[in-house]
Scaffold this active site. Structure first.
Site, short mmCIF file in Angstrom:
data_model
loop_
_atom_site.label_atom_id
_atom_site.label_comp_id
_atom_site.label_asym_id
_atom_site.label_seq_id
_atom_site.Cartn_x
_atom_site.Cartn_y
_atom_site.Cartn_z
N ASN A 40 -47.95 -45.43 2.93
CA ASN A 40 -46.64 -46.08 3.09
C ASN A 40 -46.71 -47.56 2.75
O ASN A 40 -45.82 -48.09 2.06
CB ASN A 40 -46.14 -45.91 4.53
CG ASN A 40 -45.48 -44.58 4.77
OD1 ASN A 40 -44.97 -43.95 3.84
ND2 ASN A 40 -45.51 -44.13 5.99
N GLU A 54 -46.97 -37.73 10.79
CA GLU A 54 -47.66 -37.01 9.72
C GLU A 54 -48.54 -35.89 10.25
O GLU A 54 -49.41 -35.39 9.54
CB GLU A 54 -48.46 -37.98 8.85
CG GLU A 54 -49.64 -38.63 9.52
CD GLU A 54 -49.31 -39.89 10.31
OE1 GLU A 54 -50.27 -40.55 10.73
OE2 GLU A 54 -48.14 -40.21 10.53
#
Length: 175
Positions: free
Chosen positions: A52, A87
């Site tokens: 990210n 995640e």
């Protein structure tokens, strides 16, 4: 359609936490009724924050969606994959003892390692596994989480089972 939206994660298409908890309770009840084993895999994308930070959240979303599909593609029709949080993906493996679950985990880990995702780096996952025991669902999921933490501490991209002194299977152990 509303039930689908209430029980599935919009990004990955996997069961969401609510849908996953329902599936867990159904499968555990079935396992107890038939005295069959049931195992859980808790998978986490390694260094996801770096994806990210370096490639952007859109790339992170593509990674999550691709990993979710890859995991789902490795499962039987009656297994369940759940976006457990962030995640993390929880896999419910009915009629599967921990030894067989380790084989499934390793197959999943290798498949994810081979993924090519546009606009994102190569990713790996770490997996913790646990078989349901007498202590119940919460303790078993806690064991899988602890095994996942151990996999992260052992260098990532491996599968661990709680109590093992070394990885159940390490990447170089299987051709």
């Amino acid at each position: 359609k509303l039930e689908e939206q209430a029980t599935h994660d919009h990004l990955t298409g996997l069961l969401n936490r609510r849908g996953g908890e329902d599936a867990i309770h159904r499968e555990v009840a079935r396992a107890k009724r038939h005295t069959a084993p049931i195992s859980f895999l808790l998978a986490d994308v390694d260094r996801f924050k770096d994806v990210n930070d370096r490639f952007g959240h859109a790339a992170g979303d593509r990674v999550l969606a691709a990993v979710a599909k890859c995991i789902r593609d490795q499962l039987r029709a009656y297994d369940h994959a759940v976006r457990w949080g962030g995640e993390e993906i929880l896999v419910v493996l009915p009629e599967t003892a921990s030894f067989e679950a380790a084989l499934v985990a390793e197959r999943i880990r290798k498949a994810v390692e081979r993924l090519e995702i546009e606009g994102a780096p190569q990713v790996t996952i770490s997996i913790g596994l646990a078989e349901l025991g007498a202590r119940g669902i919460a303790a078993t999921l806690g064991d899988a989480d602890e095994a996942l933490y151990s996999a992260k501490q052992q260098g990532r991209n491996c599968t661990r089972r709680l109590g093992d002194e070394r990885a159940t299977m390490v990447p170089s152990a299987v051709a």
